[in-house]
Write an enzyme that holds these catalytic residues in place. Sequence first.
Site, PDB file in Angstrom:
ATOM      1  CE  LYS A 115      43.257  43.385  21.981  1.00 27.71           C
ATOM      2  NZ  LYS A 115      42.037  43.620  22.781  1.00 27.71           N
TER       3      LYS A 115
ATOM      4  NE  ARG B  22      42.973  40.327  42.157  1.00 28.24           N
ATOM      5  CZ  ARG B  22      43.129  39.145  41.565  1.00 28.24           C
ATOM      6  NH1 ARG B  22      43.025  38.034  42.274  1.00 28.24           N
ATOM      7  NH2 ARG B  22      43.388  39.066  40.275  1.00 28.24           N
TER       8      ARG B  22
END
Length: 279
Positions: A66, A151
């Site tokens: 992509k 995170r």
Amino acid sequence: MKKMFGVIGDPIAHSMSPAMHNDLFALYDIDASYLPFRVLKDDLEDAVKGLKALGASGFNVTIPHKTKIMPLLDKIDPLAEAIGAVNTVKNENGLFTGYNTDGPGFVKGLEGHAADFKERSALIIGAGGAARAIYFSMAKAGVKRIDIFNRTLEKAEELVATCPYQVQSRILDRANAERLLGEYQLIIQTTSIGMVPEVDISPLSLGNLSSQALVSDIIYNPLKTKILKDAALNEAATQNGIDMFVYQGAIAFEKWTGIFPDTQRMKANVLRHLGGFSC
């Protein structure tokens, strides 16, 4: 002359896009076929040249191409340029133009579950490629607050800093995301946590979730991830990833053909291939 469309990626055998698009070509009496092409990383440039030489009318792009396909295309749509990823290519008078329909597809699918989504405070879980497409597309659509829990805080900060659309955002760690969860009317899970085979894991505890919230997970295998099951136990509304998959395909189909297709038919087709019966 029969038109050719397809999807390139690696792996590609699992893709449901050929069944979905070929069914639509038959439905709308379009003389075209949609084929899966496994393209290795090192063969991407040759594959793009080959598709152009064959006169492909358009194609989809999936993992891992992509981003790497972008410099190989002739033009890039501004939203796809900002997101930094292309999942749909259209042949426009011999030139390949890249688009990103993932983010707009998520937004379009969201409308059916939360017509007032622009007025809702949103929390996105994750800061990867899917999160970026969704964050940018929601900001472009006019959502006023979109916070991010990830995170790695630095990755979330980079996402916010590079967004070209005006939106208010906070970067949260897990403790603060769980503590403030009741503030959000829209929670969007964009990571791979909860996907088959690790179906008993959730990225976030929903103890403070509002029953008025909508929890959306872009995963569709399984249809009900742990975070969606936990949300349902809190009496919140839920949405799985089938809507995003279907609507990104529908927007691509419209770019190629000028026809916005029957999305209910597309959903039913996808569910048959997944072996499920409801969204």
